[in-house]
Enzyme design. Structure first.
Site, PDB file in Angstrom:
ATOM      1  CE1 TYR A 157       7.795  70.251  55.935  1.00 18.84           C
ATOM      2  CE2 TYR A 157       8.941  68.132  56.010  1.00 18.84           C
ATOM      3  CZ  TYR A 157       8.138  69.091  56.607  1.00 18.84           C
ATOM      4  OH  TYR A 157       7.689  68.889  57.904  1.00 18.84           O
ATOM      5  CD  GLU A 182       3.974  66.046  62.102  1.00 18.16           C
ATOM      6  OE1 GLU A 182       3.880  64.809  61.912  1.00 18.16           O
ATOM      7  OE2 GLU A 182       4.887  66.728  61.621  1.00 18.16           O
ATOM      8  CD1 TRP A 208       6.497  65.262  55.436  1.00 20.54           C
ATOM      9  CD2 TRP A 208       4.694  65.303  56.740  1.00 20.54           C
ATOM     10  NE1 TRP A 208       6.171  66.587  55.656  1.00 20.54           N
ATOM     11  CE2 TRP A 208       5.057  66.630  56.452  1.00 20.54           C
ATOM     12  CE3 TRP A 208       3.567  65.074  57.546  1.00 20.54           C
ATOM     13  CZ2 TRP A 208       4.360  67.733  56.941  1.00 20.54           C
ATOM     14  CZ3 TRP A 208       2.857  66.175  58.025  1.00 20.54           C
ATOM     15  CH2 TRP A 208       3.254  67.482  57.724  1.00 20.54           C
TER      16      TRP A 208
END
Length: 199
Positions: free
Chosen positions: A29, A51, A59
């Site tokens: 990522y 988000e 995250w």
């Protein structure tokens, strides 16, 4: 000696932002997605939604469920999500593949209904209009140099709220800007920074 929060070498010897080495899932990522330009209404809607779901969580929790989110929310196609019903909301609340938070789910559906009324390209154009001039942003040397909120993210969040979107604040807006390449917050010595320099 490495400064606290400075780029660190990974198993392959490449320097990366420290967070990019904090979990196995983060490496691809960090290297291939974070900080690269994301364009398109549906694509940015997905990032806005994820988000928002990340708020209050790490995250990595969202990243590991991203495919589950995509399946549950019809690939984050705005037009499709805008047609979700109360039955879909209940389905989502029972889906173990996503974060089952009623307020966040309701905000996602409500935001899709708002955005479905916008012209094609309008969300993309609005979000990218808040991208600062890269020349005004020196490359961060350590994580301490990376802000959590900026004037641009505060203004973007304010505009999105004024336009009817929910669950978007300055911090969430800045995380979106970082992830989607509006700003390049890879550290100065990070091997991924150069790939994100042009947008």
């Amino acid at each position: 000696m490495t400064a606290q929060g400075a780029a660190l070498p990974g198993p392959d010897g490449r320097l990366r932002c420290p967070w990019g080495l904090s979990a196995y899932d983060y490496v691809p990522y960090h290297d291939e997605e974070w900080g690269r330009a994301v364009r398109g209404d549906d694509e940015l809607f997905e990032r806005l939604c994820l988000e928002a779901f990340q708020s209050g969580l790490s995250w990595i929790t969202i990243l590991r469920r991203r495919e589950g989110f995509r399946t549950a929310f019809a690939g984050f196609k705005i037009a499709s999500v805008a047609e979700f019903t109360g039955a879909d909301e209940e389905r989502l609340l029972a889906d173990p593949g996503i974060i089952r938070n009623r307020a966040k789910i309701q905000a996602t559906l409500a935001n899709a209904r708002v955005l479905a009324q916008w012209a094609p390209g309008e969300l993309d154009g609005l979000i990218w209009s808040y991208a600062p001039d890269p020349a005004t942003r020196p490359a961060p040397r350590t994580l301490a140099d990376v802000p959590a909120v900026t004037e641009e993210s505060t203004a973007l969040a304010k505009t999105l709220k004024k336009r009817g979107l929910r669950f978007i604040g300055p911090t969430t807006a800045y995380a979106l800007m970082q992830a989607c390449g509006l700003v390049n917050d890879h550290l100065a010595d990070c091997s991924a920074r150069a790939a994100c320099a042009a947008r």
